[in-house]
Write a protein that holds these residues in place. Sequence first.
Motif, PDB file in Angstrom:
ATOM      1  N   MET A   1     -57.050  11.961 -29.303  1.00 37.20           N
ATOM      2  CA  MET A   1     -57.209  13.077 -30.221  1.00 37.20           C
ATOM      3  C   MET A   1     -56.041  14.047 -30.003  1.00 37.20           C
ATOM      4  O   MET A   1     -55.812  14.495 -28.881  1.00 37.20           O
ATOM      5  CB  MET A   1     -58.543  13.784 -29.955  1.00 37.20           C
ATOM      6  N   PRO A   2     -55.304  14.381 -31.058  1.00 33.94           N
ATOM      7  CA  PRO A   2     -54.193  15.317 -30.911  1.00 33.94           C
ATOM      8  C   PRO A   2     -54.693  16.737 -30.661  1.00 33.94           C
ATOM      9  O   PRO A   2     -55.821  17.087 -31.018  1.00 33.94           O
ATOM     10  CB  PRO A   2     -53.460  15.217 -32.250  1.00 33.94           C
ATOM     11  N   ILE A   3     -53.846  17.522 -30.043  1.00 32.41           N
ATOM     12  CA  ILE A   3     -54.196  18.918 -29.754  1.00 32.41           C
ATOM     13  C   ILE A   3     -54.178  19.707 -31.062  1.00 32.41           C
ATOM     14  O   ILE A   3     -53.228  19.621 -31.840  1.00 32.41           O
ATOM     15  CB  ILE A   3     -53.206  19.521 -28.747  1.00 32.41           C
ATOM     16  N   ASP A   4     -55.216  20.480 -31.276  1.00 31.54           N
ATOM     17  CA  ASP A   4     -55.337  21.317 -32.471  1.00 31.54           C
ATOM     18  C   ASP A   4     -54.977  22.751 -32.078  1.00 31.54           C
ATOM     19  O   ASP A   4     -55.830  23.529 -31.665  1.00 31.54           O
ATOM     20  CB  ASP A   4     -56.756  21.226 -33.022  1.00 31.54           C
TER      21      ASP A   4
END
Length: 96
Positions: free
Chosen positions: A1-4
Motif C-alpha cells: 500500500m503506498p503512503i497517502d
Amino acid sequence: MPIDIETIEACVEKLHDTFDRTDLDIEWTKIKQKAKEARYNPGDVRPLADCILSILLAARSEGHKAGTVLDALSRMSAMNIEKEWKKMPDGTYQAI
C-alpha cells in the motif's frame, strides 16, 4: 500500500489543532511510552507508527508540514545509503 501523504497531513493538522500542546517535550513522552509498547509487542507495528506520528506532530508544532518532513526523510535516506558505517564501542553506528 503506498503512503497517502494527504491523509497523514490531514491527521497531523487535525491532531495539532485538537491537542493543547504537540511540542517536542509532550511528543517525546508519548514516543517513550509507545516505544515501550513496541518492545513488549514486537508483532504489532502500530506503536511504531504512532511514534512516527508523534514526530510529525512535534515537527508541526515547529511549523513543518508532514510532507516536508517526509521529503527530508527521503533525501536523508538516499544520502545514508551512500555512506559507510562503523560500529562504535557503545553498539551504535557512525557514518565514516
